[in-house]
Write an enzyme that holds these catalytic residues in place. Structure first.
Site, PDB file in Angstrom:
ATOM      1  N   LYS A  76       2.099  11.391 -24.322  1.00 41.06           N
ATOM      2  CA  LYS A  76       2.201  10.617 -23.091  1.00 41.06           C
ATOM      3  C   LYS A  76       3.504  10.899 -22.348  1.00 41.06           C
ATOM      4  O   LYS A  76       3.515  10.954 -21.124  1.00 41.06           O
ATOM      5  CB  LYS A  76       2.036   9.131 -23.379  1.00 41.06           C
ATOM      6  CG  LYS A  76       3.268   8.410 -23.837  1.00 41.06           C
ATOM      7  CD  LYS A  76       2.938   6.984 -24.240  1.00 41.06           C
ATOM      8  CE  LYS A  76       3.961   6.479 -25.234  1.00 41.06           C
ATOM      9  NZ  LYS A  76       5.296   6.292 -24.679  1.00 41.06           N
ATOM     10  N   THR A  77       4.588  11.106 -23.087  1.00 42.22           N
ATOM     11  CA  THR A  77       5.838  11.432 -22.406  1.00 42.22           C
ATOM     12  C   THR A  77       5.701  12.770 -21.693  1.00 42.22           C
ATOM     13  O   THR A  77       6.176  12.951 -20.575  1.00 42.22           O
ATOM     14  CB  THR A  77       6.998  11.495 -23.408  1.00 42.22           C
ATOM     15  OG1 THR A  77       6.988  10.299 -24.182  1.00 42.22           O
ATOM     16  CG2 THR A  77       8.331  11.602 -22.685  1.00 42.22           C
ATOM     17  N   ARG A  84       4.262   7.111 -36.601  1.00 43.31           N
ATOM     18  CA  ARG A  84       5.465   7.919 -36.342  1.00 43.31           C
ATOM     19  C   ARG A  84       5.527   9.113 -37.283  1.00 43.31           C
ATOM     20  O   ARG A  84       6.303  10.032 -37.091  1.00 43.31           O
ATOM     21  CB  ARG A  84       6.768   7.110 -36.545  1.00 43.31           C
ATOM     22  CG  ARG A  84       6.961   5.840 -35.746  1.00 43.31           C
ATOM     23  CD  ARG A  84       6.845   6.055 -34.291  1.00 43.31           C
ATOM     24  NE  ARG A  84       5.497   5.735 -33.859  1.00 43.31           N
ATOM     25  CZ  ARG A  84       5.003   6.095 -32.702  1.00 43.31           C
ATOM     26  NH1 ARG A  84       5.710   6.801 -31.860  1.00 43.31           N
ATOM     27  NH2 ARG A  84       3.763   5.773 -32.369  1.00 43.31           N
ATOM     28  N   GLU A 135       4.790   2.725 -21.379  1.00 45.64           N
ATOM     29  CA  GLU A 135       4.594   1.557 -22.272  1.00 45.64           C
ATOM     30  C   GLU A 135       4.107   0.344 -21.488  1.00 45.64           C
ATOM     31  O   GLU A 135       4.629  -0.768 -21.621  1.00 45.64           O
ATOM     32  CB  GLU A 135       5.907   1.194 -22.991  1.00 45.64           C
ATOM     33  CG  GLU A 135       6.590   2.343 -23.699  1.00 45.64           C
ATOM     34  CD  GLU A 135       6.008   2.670 -25.053  1.00 45.64           C
ATOM     35  OE1 GLU A 135       4.928   2.147 -25.381  1.00 45.64           O
ATOM     36  OE2 GLU A 135       6.626   3.464 -25.776  1.00 45.64           O
ATOM     37  N   GLN A 146      -0.222  -0.449 -29.384  1.00 45.13           N
ATOM     38  CA  GLN A 146       1.216  -0.368 -29.642  1.00 45.13           C
ATOM     39  C   GLN A 146       2.003  -1.461 -28.929  1.00 45.13           C
ATOM     40  O   GLN A 146       3.195  -1.341 -28.696  1.00 45.13           O
ATOM     41  CB  GLN A 146       1.745   1.010 -29.233  1.00 45.13           C
ATOM     42  CG  GLN A 146       1.191   2.127 -30.098  1.00 45.13           C
ATOM     43  CD  GLN A 146       1.884   3.443 -29.837  1.00 45.13           C
ATOM     44  OE1 GLN A 146       3.068   3.606 -30.092  1.00 45.13           O
ATOM     45  NE2 GLN A 146       1.150   4.399 -29.304  1.00 45.13           N
TER      46      GLN A 146
END
Length: 751
Positions: free
Chosen positions: A58-59, A618, A243, A273
């Site tokens: 997503k980044t 993660r 986010e 999340q």
DNA sequence: CCAATAAGTGTTTTT
DNA sequence: CACTTATTGG
């Protein structure tokens, strides 16, 4: 990984490409993005919601989209606003955009709070916010509330300041001022309204803004000032939000104000999340986006580039227990990978030793670096055991969060001098430093000074009449105020490091620390000086107030520039957005994770479950979950059961091991842990836990069956009502119903 | 007013 | 346990 030319070459490339006018075509979107990512980057015809699973890039999408808007859509960088939730995320995004475009771009990439603060600084006049306001942190906020409660002559024991500060924050998240909160019956506690009203008045009077105010005042201001609103709408032609599942009502309202319902916004989020419900985040925002923005497009990113399939399958299995989800199916092309390992140690220290040992093994046998590995935990207090063990075993580590640099007493003191110099109405800062170092100005004297200045609307160095203080204190106060005026006159136009030197010199603060033998604090103050010096070098024209702004909003700030190759010790909340080849999640015990204060409602448990989901996802290659049977917390050892979340993982993907401590009280002598002559970790006992094949698994009490009467060492007598996959549900005679992993539970059959 | 000492207390996550 | 607040005696 894209090849990055050295800086000098970058400049040459950039100049050539710009000269040829082909800079716009130098980004190979198709090469670095999959088809869904491409769609998210290219689509601009209506509002866009990107549902981005963990590790789905997503980044990358946001950074490429910013590049696309600038290069392909000819948007001026200044017309783009990208908001994130943490400074960490915004810094990373800035770096990635800059390296993608090979030039430092003038895009606003900021946290919600710092974007709002910046806007209020620049154009607060449109929104009835006075310039030079001071931003107060949570500690300050609570101490103001505490003072209000004391002044109201009510008992701070029953009326806990922290609780009311919390309620004030939540009210602001919902865009209620004190009066509206009462009208809307925000709380059942009527005292709250009195406290909130006084608090509101006090902050206004002293020109202070808390974190919630930054969003609240701006959003409220936009509702009331069309000119200001148009200026901002004109400035920000496209807004990206990272986010998005963590936005609260106020933040979402702010976004809706600034954007058009038919376009110019892209939000990226993952309902699985959302872990900030406790500070007002509304997961529903992500669900209602499509309703509020007509014709919006939804793009799902489901290919995961981070983890092996085992980790994805296990974490999906866990998160499937939650309700109210869009639902998604994450997949990877990386292959199965290893099973997840679970280990229950005897004590919290044994848990740390187990992890330390694994870390050494992974480093010396499997070629992992320390910086490839991270330990996650639910609360900061858990880091202690790891610090203790790691430092004795010479495992380098870095703690993220925890006692933050800018929350240290001595640092806050120095900053308070500066804040007071900028804002002479700031009572909080005044009280902080009036008598540090001791100069004979105690509480009573400050009370008198405040009464005749700040409370009457005058700055502290000015008063309409004589200040009524004890005659013996007059010269002391006068000399303090003389010093103050000198500082105030210097604060805006002195080179910041110079200003600090004057402050250190004339306040006598450092001398005082030295006299008290507070060496550590002296070092920290010099560290602050270094930070200011560095900041001033990088931002030549900036004044100290900009530095203070930055640190006020950068609460958890850490600098990993010089912190290479260390194991990360970090809370699960802070771990969001990061990834590591090896992840240990410690403290998998009922009461710790889920935390006993998080509440028992399904919504609360679901948020804790999402937190574990965030932690698990993660991990790129190896994932460990660990627990301790006995944990020492605030001096007492408490025995806890395994976290129910452990039972929610698919059993076939987890290898269960057990490690025991040396003695019954779980204490380990210092000299029993160490590095041996060959530089390897020397364990206290031979390996007791089982190998990864799980072959030596000792089935304990295999004869326990449904309807057996059993005796549990701690919970007493009960009846087995269910046995499945090694887990027994036992209904105790006192009515309690609990689940146990048979393998680890000392159960006796009742004769 | 101040420093030292005693008592007590409350324990999550963060901008 | 570690930190804050209250109390006391100077």
């Amino acid at each position: 990984m894209a090849w990055k030319p050295p800086p000098a070459l970058q400049v040459v490339f950039y100049l050539i490409l710009t000269a040829l006018g082909i800079m716009g075509s130098t980004i190979h979107y198709e090469r670095y993005l999959n088809s869904s990512q491409l769609e998210a980057v290219f689509y601009n015809d209506s509002p866009l919601l990107v549902l981005a699973g963990a590790g789905s890039g997503k980044t990358r999408v946001i950074t490429y989209k910013i590049a696309y808007l600038i290069n392909e859509m000819d948007l001026n960088p200044q017309n783009i606003l990208a908001v994130t939730f943490t400074n960490k995320a915004s810094n990373e995004m800035k770096d990635r955009v800059n390296s993608l475009l090979r030039v430092n771009v003038d895009v606003w990439i900021k946290t919600f709070h710092s974007a709002a603060a910046n806007i209020l600084r620049i154009m607060g006049n449109h929104f009835s916010v006075k310039p030079h306001f001071t931003i107060i942190d949570q500690q300050d906020q609570i101490s103001i509330v505490r003072k209000i409660i004391r002044d109201l002559n009510i008992d701070p024991e029953t009326y806990q300041p922290g609780k009311y500060a919390f309620l004030i924050d939540r009210a602001k998240d919902k865009l209620f001022n004190a009066e509206e909160a009462e009208l809307e019956a925000f709380s059942t506690d009527s005292v709250f309204y009195d406290i909130y009203k006084i608090y509101e008045k006090k902050l206004g009077n002293e020109n202070l803004l808390d974190f919630g105010d930054l969003i609240f005042k701006l959003t409220r201001g936009l509702e009331q000032n069309e000119q200001g609103l148009n200026l901002l709408k004109n400035r920000f032609r496209y807004i990206l939000v990272d986010e998005f599942q963590d936005t609260n009502h106020a933040q979402y309202t702010l976004l809706k104000k600034l954007t058009h319902p038919e376009g110019n916004i892209c939000v990226v989020g993952d309902e699985d999340q959302s872990i900030y419900g406790f500070r007002g985040a509304r997961i529903e925002n992500i669900l209602s986006f499509s309703k509020d923005y007509k014709n919006s497009r939804i793009v799902k990113l489901e290919e995961n580039y981070r983890s092996y399939q085992t980790i994805l399958t296990a974490s999906s299995h866990l998160i499937n227990k939650n309700s109210g989800r869009f639902g998604k199916k994450l997949y990877t092309k990386k292959g199965e990978g290893e099973k997840i390992r679970f280990c229950r140690a005897f004590s919290d220290r044994d848990e740390a030793i187990f992890i330390a040992e694994e870390i050494q093994n992974l480093k010396y046998h499997d070629g992992y670096e320390y910086s490839d590995m991270a330990v996650f935990y639910r609360m900061n207090a858990q880091s202690r055991a790891f610090e203790y063990v790691f430092s004795r075993l010479h495992i380098p580590y870095i703690i993220i969060g925890g006692l933050r640099f800018y929350e240290r007493e001595e640092i806050k003191d120095i900053l308070a001098y500066l804040k007071l110099a900028i804002n002479p109405m700031d009572e909080i800062s005044l009280r902080r430093i009036a008598n540090k170092p001791p100069r004979g100005i105690g509480e009573k004297t400050v009370d008198a000074l405040v009464r005749s200045t700040i409370e009457k609307g005058y700055p502290i160095y000015q008063s309409e009449s004589e200040i009524h203080i004890a005659p013996s204190r007059i010269p002391l106060v006068k000399s303090f105020l003389d010093f103050y005026v000198e500082l105030k006159d210097l604060v805006h136009n002195t080179y910041p490091p110079q200003l600090l030197r004057i402050l250190f010199d004339k306040s006598g603060y450092i001398e005082w620390l030295k006299d008290e033998n507070k060496e550590e604090k002296v070092r920290n103050v010099y560290e602050l000086y270094n930070a200011v010096e560095e900041y001033s070098k990088e931002n030549q024209s900036s004044s100290i107030s900009e530095f203070i702004e930055e640190v006020s909003l950068n609460q958890g700030g850490y600098d990993n520039k010089y912190q290479n190759n260390r194991v990360f010790l970090i809370t699960l909340h802070n771990a969001k957005g990061l990834e590591f080849p090896v992840v240990f999640i410690a403290g998998m015990e009922e009461g710790i994770f889920p935390h006993y204060l998080s509440g028992e409602s399904p919504a609360d448990i679901q948020e804790e479950r999402r937190l574990l989901y965030v932690g698990m996802t993660r991990a790129m290659e190896k994932l460990y979950l660990t627990a301790a049977k006995v944990r020492k917390l605030y001096g007492k050892s408490v025995e806890r059961g395994l976290s129910n979340f452990v039972f929610e993982l698919p059993e076939e993907l987890v290898v269960f091991n057990e490690e025991k401590g040396t003695n019954n009280n779980g204490l380990i002598e210092d000299n029993t842990c160490g590095i041996n002559a060959r530089g390897f970790f020397q364990r206290r006992l031979g390996p007791q836990y089982l190998n990864a094949d799980g072959e030596k698994k000792v089935k304990r009490e295999p004869e326990i069956k449904v309807n057996n009467r059993v005796i549990h060492k701690h919970f007493g007598r009960g009846k087995v009502v269910e046995v499945e996959n090694g887990v027994a549900v036992i209904c105790f005679d006192d009515g309690k119903k609990m689940k146990f992993l048979l393998q680890y539970t000392p159960l006796e059959k009742e004769q």
